[in-house]
Motif scaffolding. Structure first.
Motif, PDB file in Angstrom:
ATOM      1  N   LEU A  91       0.827  -1.208   0.000  1.00 43.76           N
ATOM      2  CA  LEU A  91       0.000   0.000   0.000  1.00 43.76           C
ATOM      3  C   LEU A  91       0.856   1.251   0.000  1.00 43.76           C
ATOM      4  N   ILE A  92       1.942   1.242   0.790  1.00 47.82           N
ATOM      5  CA  ILE A  92       2.843   2.404   0.815  1.00 47.82           C
ATOM      6  C   ILE A  92       3.451   2.627  -0.567  1.00 47.82           C
ATOM      7  N   GLY A 111       1.799   6.164  -7.108  1.00 46.85           N
ATOM      8  CA  GLY A 111       0.663   6.947  -7.583  1.00 46.85           C
ATOM      9  C   GLY A 111       0.887   8.431  -7.429  1.00 46.85           C
ATOM     10  N   GLY A 112       1.500   8.839  -6.304  1.00 42.75           N
ATOM     11  CA  GLY A 112       1.795  10.249  -6.114  1.00 42.75           C
ATOM     12  C   GLY A 112       2.752  10.782  -7.165  1.00 42.75           C
ATOM     13  N   THR A 138      -3.497   9.650  -0.732  1.00 43.83           N
ATOM     14  CA  THR A 138      -4.052   9.154   0.535  1.00 43.83           C
ATOM     15  C   THR A 138      -5.519   9.533   0.669  1.00 43.83           C
ATOM     16  N   THR A 139      -5.863  10.756   0.278  1.00 40.54           N
ATOM     17  CA  THR A 139      -7.266  11.176   0.359  1.00 40.54           C
ATOM     18  C   THR A 139      -8.143  10.389  -0.614  1.00 40.54           C
ATOM     19  N   SER A 184      -8.712  -3.392   2.705  1.00 43.46           N
ATOM     20  CA  SER A 184      -8.120  -4.634   3.214  1.00 43.46           C
ATOM     21  C   SER A 184      -7.087  -4.339   4.293  1.00 43.46           C
ATOM     22  N   VAL A 185      -6.276  -3.314   4.073  1.00 46.41           N
ATOM     23  CA  VAL A 185      -5.269  -2.944   5.072  1.00 46.41           C
ATOM     24  C   VAL A 185      -5.932  -2.440   6.349  1.00 46.41           C
ATOM     25  N   LEU A 186      -6.952  -1.584   6.210  1.00 47.45           N
ATOM     26  CA  LEU A 186      -7.640  -1.060   7.382  1.00 47.45           C
ATOM     27  C   LEU A 186      -8.326  -2.182   8.164  1.00 47.45           C
ATOM     28  N   THR A 187      -8.914  -3.130   7.447  1.00 50.82           N
ATOM     29  CA  THR A 187      -9.546  -4.270   8.121  1.00 50.82           C
ATOM     30  C   THR A 187      -8.526  -5.094   8.886  1.00 50.82           C
ATOM     31  N   ASP A 188      -7.381  -5.338   8.271  1.00 52.20           N
ATOM     32  CA  ASP A 188      -6.336  -6.115   8.939  1.00 52.20           C
ATOM     33  C   ASP A 188      -5.803  -5.364  10.153  1.00 52.20           C
TER      34      ASP A 188
END
Length: 363
Positions: free
Chosen positions: A31-32, A38-39, A123-124, A158-162
């Protein structure tokens, strides 16, 4: 036995726990990396267009300023009416330039699509906050934004859930380890009721309420820490910073207050990004805990309601048998016990007791 044999034959194969940790680390690093790449892509797509627009507005503004000053010094060139028209035109150009990002004071500009701001923008998108302070304006940038969000938002969820599962596990283990030390303090200040054999339902409801209130208190503390941090860095009031944290964690994202626009520190933007991601995890976890506790309390209230309705029906049946003279001594004592329990429930519940109609019970 099979795992031991495989471990002996293939010593380089990691265990299940190690594989689980590595998969999680890979998920977070992915994700990072996704946000970082992407940035950079957003910067390459949007920065040239923004820079050209800023330079165009700056040049136009400077030209209009020179024309107005020249006409003001040489007042013979058209008189006051012509000077007024030039001033009005200069004000329109100045307003457009300010909206584009030109400073009204010194006519300089600051590029919004630098790498730090671009990463924060990704991120937003990934967290669906969408402040709206910057957004892509070119066709390639908007097209890339669509595909970036389609892939990135589920990835982020998925990351937030984990992270939420890890946080819930940590909270559960900490509570189990220090429960016996914390309970006496809560009981002392009447936050948690002491256990008694005749008030089992009260214990469950009070415990659920205590857990829900404790979770909300943790959320308020977390928001307050972020509010203190942003109030210092952004030079705003504590309440405005707390308001910003709440609007951000709920993914409302009005965009009226946005971190990092008044500073060039990349570390500050990184800390803001980490706080937002962790904060969203904390917020969703605590809201889920509160929801579960309210649901459990409602379920227990329904159980109490059914028990009262059952006791009312049983007392009515025993009273009818007793009126016919068919109730023995044991039945009489049972009827007295049930009536005593119903009196206690009526005193405790008040008017709510009268709403428990026997016909509503799901027998």
């Amino acid at each position: 036995k099979r795992n031991k044999i495989l471990a002996a034959m293939l010593p380089w194969v990691p265990s299940d726990r190690v594989r689980q940790v590595l998969s999680r680390i890979g998920l977070y690093l992915g994700l990072i990396l996704y946000a970082a790449v992407g940035g950079k892509i957003f910067q390459e797509l949007e920065s040239p267009s923004e820079l050209a627009s800023l330079q165009s507005h700056q040049t136009l503004l400077m030209n209009e300023r020179e024309i107005f000053l020249h006409s003001a010094v040489n007042s013979s060139c058209g008189g006051m009416e012509s000077l007024s028209l030039l001033l009005r035109h200069y004000e329109v150009v100045l307003a457009e330039a300010v909206n584009a990002g030109i400073s009204a004071a010194d006519h300089n500009y600051t590029v919004s699509w630098d790498y730090t701001q671009s990463v924060f923008f990704t991120t937003t998108i990934l967290t669906t906050i969408g402040y709206g302070n910057i957004s892509p304006v070119t066709f390639p940038g908007r097209l890339f934004c669509i595909f970036f969000a389609i892939i990135g938002i589920p990835f982020t969820l998925s990351v937030l859930t984990d992270l939420g599962q890890i946080l819930a596990t940590i909270v559960s283990k900490v509570w189990k380890q220090y429960k016996e030390k914390v309970k006496p303090v809560l009981e002392k200040y009447k936050i948690l009721k002491a256990p008694t054999w005749d008030k089992e339902e009260d214990i469950g409801l009070s415990n659920n309420l205590a857990i829900a209130l404790g979770s909300l208190l943790i959320l308020i503390c977390f928001l307050s820490i972020g509010a203190y941090f942003f109030s210092i860095c952004e030079h705003i009031t504590f309440f405005d910073a707390f308001y910003f944290c709440f609007i951000t964690m709920t993914t409302i994202g009005f965009g009226d207050i946005v971190p990092g626009l008044n500073t060039d520190a990349a570390a500050y933007m990184l800390l803001s990004t980490v706080y937002i991601i962790v904060g969203m995890t904390v917020f969703t976890t605590i809201i889920e805990i509160v929801r579960r506790q309210y649901e459990e309390s409602w379920r227990k209230m329904q159980q109490i309601k059914i028990q009262i309705q059952a006791q009312i029906r049983l007392a009515d049946s025993l009273a009818k048998v007793g009126a016919q003279g068919g109730l023995d001594e044991a039945g009489t004592k049972e009827l007295e016990t049930i009536r005593a329990n119903l009196v206690k429930q009526k005193v405790k519940l008040g008017k709510e007791f009268d709403n428990f109609a026997v016909e509503e019970a799901d027998w």
